[in-house]
Design a protein around this motif. Structure first.
Motif, PDB file in Angstrom:
ATOM      1  N   ALA A 107      16.265 -63.030 -37.386  1.00  0.00           N
ATOM      2  CA  ALA A 107      15.214 -63.993 -37.048  1.00  0.00           C
ATOM      3  C   ALA A 107      15.625 -64.937 -35.927  1.00  0.00           C
ATOM      4  CB  ALA A 107      14.833 -64.811 -38.281  1.00  0.00           C
ATOM      5  N   VAL A 127      15.602 -65.507 -42.084  1.00  0.00           N
ATOM      6  CA  VAL A 127      14.602 -66.488 -41.640  1.00  0.00           C
ATOM      7  C   VAL A 127      14.992 -67.914 -42.036  1.00  0.00           C
ATOM      8  CG1 VAL A 127      12.698 -64.832 -41.669  1.00  0.00           C
ATOM      9  CG2 VAL A 127      13.198 -66.150 -43.716  1.00  0.00           C
ATOM     10  N   PRO A 162      11.097 -66.878 -36.561  1.00  0.00           N
ATOM     11  CA  PRO A 162      10.525 -65.585 -36.975  1.00  0.00           C
ATOM     12  C   PRO A 162       9.222 -65.238 -36.252  1.00  0.00           C
ATOM     13  CG  PRO A 162      10.369 -67.218 -38.749  1.00  0.00           C
ATOM     14  CD  PRO A 162      11.250 -67.806 -37.702  1.00  0.00           C
TER      15      PRO A 162
END
Length: 603
Positions: free
Chosen positions: A102, A131, A138
């Motif tokens: 991410a 994330v 993201p």
């Protein structure tokens, strides 16, 4: 199990984006382990080298049960040098979990593995991992992945791939960024709903061998997906080789894989991924069928190797003292055995019976092979990697690669200068959060040894990845090592007295008490030429006390090379001598008089 309740997937990603950690969580949350069972991290990295290096080297398969479904999972390497492991499993699966960091977003290997998956018509699920990492973005990564799908010409169904947001380390995955972050249930559900059940062909039993395993009890085990029919212990089958061979065998064992356990079964059905034993010889890409006249199944085309290295019998004065497997016959048999399980490595005979040419995707792939051989008791000499050239339209061409380098801003100037020296062309530069990502196109020849320079220039904080691009005309002369060497001109044990004077001339690779021989490289000379030295020189004893007596000799610690660094450090006229306990650098020709005559002849 009915094929409609089977799902076959591969997990693909760039190195260190969390594939093996995700497999750990899928195994844990599917009930593959007991509540009180002690489970190591990265349980699928079963090789010692994988655990030491922290990367996946060989593709391995497992399976998890979720509700009424069996999900077969293939964990694949993320390093570009082991791309052949990814390519060969594409025929085993119907879909892929594409993991993307991410923060880092799609990287070099992300592009490679996704391209292979799309070309094979597989159904992707994108997992944006980490994330919860600092500076993670993201949403931006989601858009970059969609751009990559467009660039790689995904069809409409592939472009509409579902996105899942996860933290494999913390054990949760959600369909939205703001999800409850509870467990992996949303990912299991997405796999079952979006990955199709395996297509079962009509007719008798057929299976394409996509992996090879070994058991001390039953020998070679061919692993693949059963495409049609079923197979039971005791059945007669035919191994149809890609080379046209046709060998009759009887199945002695049928294996299925669940968690980290291999289970013996009596029967396997179409759609499942299983292992079969009972073959004298079976290779990756062979077709196993119930009928001798069955058509051979097509195997995935593997990208060709781009570098080559020379393996030779150790002919140094210390040969045979450390290792037990030292002859050319033993080395040849080991290399041929490796070629059968590692389809991206090729071995060729040379004009001399004591030397072999090994071609591969990258220096790290060959370094892993050499390290495995050392641990098995082999002694051998290894040359510096050289690129495989091609003649295109009458012009000599060499491989070029796209390279991505991420460094702190204060190191940018030194990295740019280093890349320029290696004939790299900068194509893009992106600044973010105090660091810079440099994209460049460089000859493969120029990237040999660059990773070590990157680590030195950035104090270990630089990150690089690279991916083969194309063959182009030769880029010209590239000098990657700016120094010469200190070469021993005597046999014997290293003396502290001798090193005390030698350390003023350059960095040393040896320490007192080590045994060296004439022609061995014992240090680095800052100037470009090689300097003969005598590290075994002892202090002559006299009966007169000198003013320097009583002073302790202070020596700087010697430079110790890893195998990968040693292979990239040496020049074309040098070897790495690899034994179970030692790594030595040496000249190809040990006799200094012969070396001088050759230099005069060339000049």
């Amino acid at each position: 199990m009915d094929a409609q309740h089977i799902r076959n997937i591969a997990i693909i990603a760039h190195v260190d984006h969390g594939k093996t950690t995700l497999v750990d969580q899928l195994l844990r949350q599917s009930g593959a382990f007991r509540d009180n069972q002690r489970v190591d991290e990265r349980v699928m990295d079963s090789m010692d080298l994988e655990r030491e290096k922290g990367i996946t080297i060989r593709a391995k398969n497992t399976a998890v049960h979720w509700k009424d479904y069996l999900i077969n999972i293939v964990d694949t390497p993320g390093h570009a040098d082991f791309g052949g492991e990814v390519e060969r499993v594409m025929k085993m699966v119907d879909g892929v979990l594409l993991l993307v960091d991410a923060y880092e977003g799609p990287q070099a290997q992300t592009r490679f593995v996704l391209k292979k998956a799309l070309q094979n018509g597989l159904h992707p699920i994108v997992v944006i991992n980490k994330v919860d990492r600092e500076f993670a973005d993201p949403e931006a990564v989601h858009n970059r992945v969609l751009e990559l799908f467009l660039e790689l010409e995904a069809n409409e169904e592939q472009f509409a791939a579902p996105f899942v947001y996860a933290s494999a380390k913390n054990g949760w995955a959600d369909a939205t960024i703001e999800g409850p972050r509870a467990n992996m249930e949303p990912l299991f559900k997405t796999i079952v709903e979006r990955i199709p059940a395996p297509v079962v062909d009509e007719g008798a039993f057929r299976m394409l061998v996509s992996n090879i395993s070994w058991s001390d009890f039953v020998g070679r085990i061919g692993i693949g997906r059963v495409l049609s029919g079923q197979i039971s212990v005791g059945d007669t089958v035919y191994a149809l080789g890609r080379n046209g061979s046709n060998k009759r065998s009887k199945i002695t064992k049928v294996f299925t894989y669940a968690g980290v356990v291999t289970t013996e079964e009596t029967t396997a059905v179409a759609g499942d991924i299983v292992g079969l034993s009972g073959f004298e010889e079976i290779d990756i890409g062979d077709t196993v069928a119930a009928e001798a006249t069955a058509a051979r199944l097509p195997f995935v085309e593997i990208d060709p190797p781009t570098i080559q290295m020379e393996f030779a019998v150790n002919d140094g004065p210390l040969a045979g003292r450390d290792g037990k497997l030292v002859t050319s016959r033993q080395i040849r048999e080991r290399l041929i055995r490796e070629m059968k399980t590692n389809i991206s490595i090729r071995v060729e005979e040379t004009g001399e019976g004591t030397r072999f040419r090994v071609t591969a995707r990258g220096a790290m792939q060959i370094a892993v092979l050499v390290e495995q051989m050392r641990r098995e008791g082999f002694e051998l000499l290894v040359s510096r990697p050289t690129v495989i050239e091609q003649t295109i339209d009458g012009e000599r061409c060499e491989p070029f690669e796209n390279v991505w380098v991420e460094v702190a801003e204060e190191h940018l100037g030194a990295i740019m200068e280093n890349l320029s020296r290696r004939r790299a062309q900068i194509t893009n530069m992106t600044h973010h959060h105090g660091s810079v990502t440099v994209e460049a196109n460089a000859p493969t020849r120029g990237l040999i040894g660059f990773e070590a320079d990157l680590m030195n220039l950035t104090s270990g904080r630089g990150v690089m990845s690279h991916l083969f691009d194309s063959y182009r005309p030769l880029a010209g002369e590239i000098v990657t090592r700016q120094s010469g060497t200190l070469v021993s001109m005597e046999n014997g044990k290293v003396m502290a007295f001798a090193l005390d004077t030698l350390q003023d001339r350059g960095r040393l690779f040896v320490e007192p008490g080590e045994e060296v021989y004439c022609g061995q490289i014992v240090g680095e000379n800052p100037r470009r030429h090689d300097m003969p030295v005598n590290p075994a020189k002892a202090k002559h004893l006299v009966n007169i006390r000198s003013s320097g007596d009583g002073k302790g000799i202070m020596l700087a610690p010697p430079v110790r090379f890893s195998l990968e660094r040693a292979i990239e450090y040496i020049e074309g006229d040098e070897y790495v001598e690899a034994t179970p306990s030692f790594l030595r650098l040496r000249k190809r020709i040990l006799d200094p008089n012969v070396r001088r005559k050759l230099e005069k002849t060339r000049s």
